[in-house]
Design a protein around this motif. Structure first.
Motif, PDB file in Angstrom:
ATOM      1  N   VAL A   1       0.841  -1.190   0.000  1.00 42.03           N
ATOM      2  CA  VAL A   1       0.000   0.000   0.000  1.00 42.03           C
ATOM      3  C   VAL A   1       0.882   1.248   0.000  1.00 42.03           C
ATOM      4  O   VAL A   1       1.890   1.309   0.718  1.00 42.03           O
ATOM      5  N   VAL A   2       0.505   2.219  -0.798  1.00 39.44           N
ATOM      6  CA  VAL A   2       1.147   3.533  -0.801  1.00 39.44           C
ATOM      7  C   VAL A   2       0.088   4.572  -0.440  1.00 39.44           C
ATOM      8  O   VAL A   2      -0.981   4.625  -1.060  1.00 39.44           O
ATOM      9  N   LEU A   3       0.381   5.375   0.575  1.00 35.45           N
ATOM     10  CA  LEU A   3      -0.543   6.412   1.040  1.00 35.45           C
ATOM     11  C   LEU A   3      -0.251   7.725   0.326  1.00 35.45           C
ATOM     12  O   LEU A   3       0.834   8.296   0.484  1.00 35.45           O
ATOM     13  N   ASP A   4      -1.188   8.205  -0.464  1.00 36.04           N
ATOM     14  CA  ASP A   4      -1.069   9.513  -1.096  1.00 36.04           C
ATOM     15  C   ASP A   4      -1.448  10.569  -0.061  1.00 36.04           C
ATOM     16  O   ASP A   4      -2.612  10.702   0.312  1.00 36.04           O
ATOM     17  N   MET A   5      -0.448  11.350   0.390  1.00 34.90           N
ATOM     18  CA  MET A   5      -0.676  12.303   1.480  1.00 34.90           C
ATOM     19  C   MET A   5      -0.952  13.716   0.991  1.00 34.90           C
ATOM     20  O   MET A   5      -1.067  14.637   1.800  1.00 34.90           O
ATOM     21  N   THR A   6      -1.071  13.904  -0.313  1.00 34.53           N
ATOM     22  CA  THR A   6      -1.205  15.264  -0.835  1.00 34.53           C
ATOM     23  C   THR A   6      -2.555  15.906  -0.506  1.00 34.53           C
ATOM     24  O   THR A   6      -2.703  17.123  -0.614  1.00 34.53           O
ATOM     25  N   ARG A   7      -3.533  15.096  -0.113  1.00 30.50           N
ATOM     26  CA  ARG A   7      -4.816  15.662   0.290  1.00 30.50           C
ATOM     27  C   ARG A   7      -4.692  16.510   1.562  1.00 30.50           C
ATOM     28  O   ARG A   7      -5.474  17.442   1.780  1.00 30.50           O
ATOM     29  N   PHE A   8      -3.709  16.185   2.392  1.00 31.46           N
ATOM     30  CA  PHE A   8      -3.550  16.875   3.678  1.00 31.46           C
ATOM     31  C   PHE A   8      -2.666  18.107   3.468  1.00 31.46           C
ATOM     32  O   PHE A   8      -1.462  18.093   3.777  1.00 31.46           O
ATOM     33  N   ASP A   9      -3.289  19.154   2.955  1.00 36.95           N
ATOM     34  CA  ASP A   9      -2.525  20.302   2.475  1.00 36.95           C
ATOM     35  C   ASP A   9      -2.963  21.618   3.130  1.00 36.95           C
ATOM     36  O   ASP A   9      -2.831  22.681   2.539  1.00 36.95           O
ATOM     37  N   ARG A  10      -3.412  21.543   4.380  1.00 33.54           N
ATOM     38  CA  ARG A  10      -3.856  22.754   5.061  1.00 33.54           C
ATOM     39  C   ARG A  10      -2.695  23.435   5.798  1.00 33.54           C
ATOM     40  O   ARG A  10      -1.909  22.766   6.481  1.00 33.54           O
ATOM     41  N   ILE A  11      -2.599  24.739   5.634  1.00 31.68           N
ATOM     42  CA  ILE A  11      -1.731  25.555   6.480  1.00 31.68           C
ATOM     43  C   ILE A  11      -2.605  26.044   7.624  1.00 31.68           C
ATOM     44  O   ILE A  11      -3.471  26.901   7.457  1.00 31.68           O
ATOM     45  N   ARG A  12      -2.404  25.498   8.793  1.00 32.89           N
ATOM     46  CA  ARG A  12      -3.350  25.666   9.886  1.00 32.89           C
ATOM     47  C   ARG A  12      -3.180  26.999  10.616  1.00 32.89           C
ATOM     48  O   ARG A  12      -4.149  27.603  11.054  1.00 32.89           O
ATOM     49  N   ARG A  13      -1.938  27.443  10.748  1.00 30.22           N
ATOM     50  CA  ARG A  13      -1.728  28.678  11.519  1.00 30.22           C
ATOM     51  C   ARG A  13      -0.368  29.263  11.193  1.00 30.22           C
ATOM     52  O   ARG A  13       0.617  28.540  11.080  1.00 30.22           O
ATOM     53  N   VAL A  14      -0.316  30.574  11.030  1.00 30.38           N
ATOM     54  CA  VAL A  14       0.937  31.311  10.873  1.00 30.38           C
ATOM     55  C   VAL A  14       1.078  32.263  12.040  1.00 30.38           C
ATOM     56  O   VAL A  14       0.224  33.136  12.246  1.00 30.38           O
ATOM     57  N   ASP A  15       2.112  32.074  12.843  1.00 27.09           N
ATOM     58  CA  ASP A  15       2.389  32.964  13.978  1.00 27.09           C
ATOM     59  C   ASP A  15       3.545  33.869  13.558  1.00 27.09           C
ATOM     60  O   ASP A  15       4.713  33.486  13.642  1.00 27.09           O
ATOM     61  N   VAL A  16       3.204  35.073  13.108  1.00 28.63           N
ATOM     62  CA  VAL A  16       4.214  35.985  12.566  1.00 28.63           C
ATOM     63  C   VAL A  16       5.208  36.399  13.639  1.00 28.63           C
ATOM     64  O   VAL A  16       6.422  36.420  13.406  1.00 28.63           O
TER      65      VAL A  16
END
Length: 447
Positions: free
Chosen positions: A58-73
């Motif tokens: 099995v190969v897991l395609d992880m590209t669906r998990f593409d959220r940038i959740r938080r940017v702390d400047v």
């Protein structure tokens, strides 16, 4: 879904069941139900060999998990899912005046893949590799549980085994990354046209520490007194006051158009002695010595990203990217490798030479204090014999191969090149005793 997968070098395709899970719970269920051939995560498929392939498994395609959740400047931190590409990360950060400290030669790499390969860029001598800037990561282990790991304290051994561990300790789900402030998205670049390899090595050694980014291209088709002639390119991030007036209107602009995509119908053999010499002459002549030139991100860092599927240009047999590192004291090995390639009849046009700074605590991290050289060699008869000869030079000098690039070496070579391999293996065995995480590379190299 059964899919034929290969690495970027297109040399050893295999068939696996490719699964694109919808959420992290689904990832855990797939891992827990893994059968004999195991499971491995895959991002954008930019490793050159077979670490993201799993024949019969099995190969897991992880590209669906593409959220940038938080940017702390203020803190200079960004929380991302592992499927976020470095391209997307850059586009999200630049409007805040932030920058990922480590970028490899392409932006088409996921954060998870960058951690698994502990990728490096042109600035390793200053900022280290990608793992040095990971502040925490969430790792899904073989039992289906998720562990949050940091570089220090409890769990740090598993953290550093995951950095550079080629996906074999578990699936990276999320990460918190350290990022740095920049005034602009441009570089101030100094370029030197250099007549031969000895001069190139000397100039690159002389004052690299004055630059945030440093790389050289060298010619393996030239021989005699012009052997290894090259182009040394070094740069620092441009300050706002260093930009021409036109660029100051939008100093953090980032545009990376794709000029064209290479068709998948080209024959093998297009890169040969004749075309290789012509390309090398053109590349050398187009880069005269000049100082203080302002260049954008793509031109300086990622020129190949403007060409879609450029790996197809090597034809259906594909190509091998041979990259090694040796200590500074073994600089003569760099010369010998260039001499042997130049005399072999094999041709490489995309050739890179860089200086590494200190390595980090990851047992399988590639960078070490010294030189790293990389060549792209089309697959044709005799290539394996040449690489075996180069292996002995590299390993005999205390060097090693880069696992994200290699596609044909041996288990013995990995153990010789990575003296902390047993330490990594022990950590992996403690978290995955049944070998749930497996790949074509892990079987080939007995990882």
């Amino acid at each position: 879904m059964l899919v034929r997968l290969s690495g970027w070098g297109r040399t050893a395709p295999t068939v696996a069941r490719l699964v694109s899970p919808r959420d992290f719970e689904a990832v855990a269920n797939i891992v827990k139900k893994s059968r004999e051939r195991g499971v491995i995560a895959r991002g954008l498929g930019r490793s050159y060999g077979d670490p993201a392939q799993n024949a019969g498994g099995v190969v897991l395609d992880m590209t669906r998990f593409d959220r940038i959740r938080r940017v702390d400047v203020d803190a200079g931190l960004v929380d991302v899912e592992a499927g976020v590409s470095l391209d997307a990360l850059m586009r999200a950060l630049l409007p805040f005046g932030l920058w990922p400290p480590v970028l490899p030669g392409t932006r088409q790499v996921t954060v998870g893949g960058a951690i698994a390969a502990d990728v490096h860029g042109k600035g390793h001598h200053v900022v280290g590799s990608f793992g040095d800037h990971v502040r925490s990561l969430d790792l899904l282990t073989a039992d289906g549980s998720v562990r949050t790991l940091t570089p220090d304290g409890e769990g740090s051994a598993l953290f550093w085994a995951t950095v550079g561990g080629m996906g074999l300790t578990g699936v990276v789900l999320r990460a918190t990354l350290h990022v740095v402030p920049v005034e602009t998205s441009y570089f101030v670049v100094d370029t030197e046209q250099v007549d031969n390899l000895d001069d190139l090595l000397a100039r690159q050694s002389a004052d690299d520490d004055r630059y945030a980014e440093s790389v050289s291209w060298f010619d393996v088709t030239a021989t005699g007194p012009r052997l290894g002639r090259g182009v040394l390119t070094r740069a620092n991030h441009a300050r706002l006051d260093e930009l021409p007036a036109k660029l100051r209107r939008d100093p953090l602009a980032f545009d990376a158009p794709r000029l064209f995509t290479v068709p998948d119908r080209l024959p093998s053999g297009l890169l040969n002695r004749v075309t290789g010499r012509a390309f090398s002459e053109l590349w050398y002549r187009k880069s005269p010595t000049r100082s203080g030139q302002v260049q954008n991100i793509t031109r300086f860092l990622h020129p190949l990203d403007v060409i879609g599927e450029w790996n197809r240009g090597y034809g259906p047999r594909g190509f091998l990217q041979y990259q090694f590192a040796v200590p500074f004291a073994a600089v003569d090995v760099v010369r010998q490798v260039v001499e042997r390639i130049a005399a072999s009849g094999h041709v490489s046009a995309l050739n890179v030479l860089k200086r590494f700074g200190p390595g980090n605590r990851a047992p399988l991290s590639f960078p070490m204090p010294g030189w790293t050289l990389c060549v792209d060699l089309p697959v044709r008869p005799g290539l394996g014999r040449l690489c075996d000869e180069l292996d002995e030079l590299v390993l005999g000098a205390g060097g090693r191969h880069y696992l994200a690039k290699e596609s044909r070496t041996t288990a013995e070579a990995v153990r010789r090149g990575y003296p902390r391999f047993a330490q990594w293996r022990a950590v992996r065995a403690s978290v995955d005793p049944d070998g749930v995480f497996a790949s074509d590379m892990s079987r080939r190299l007995e990882l």
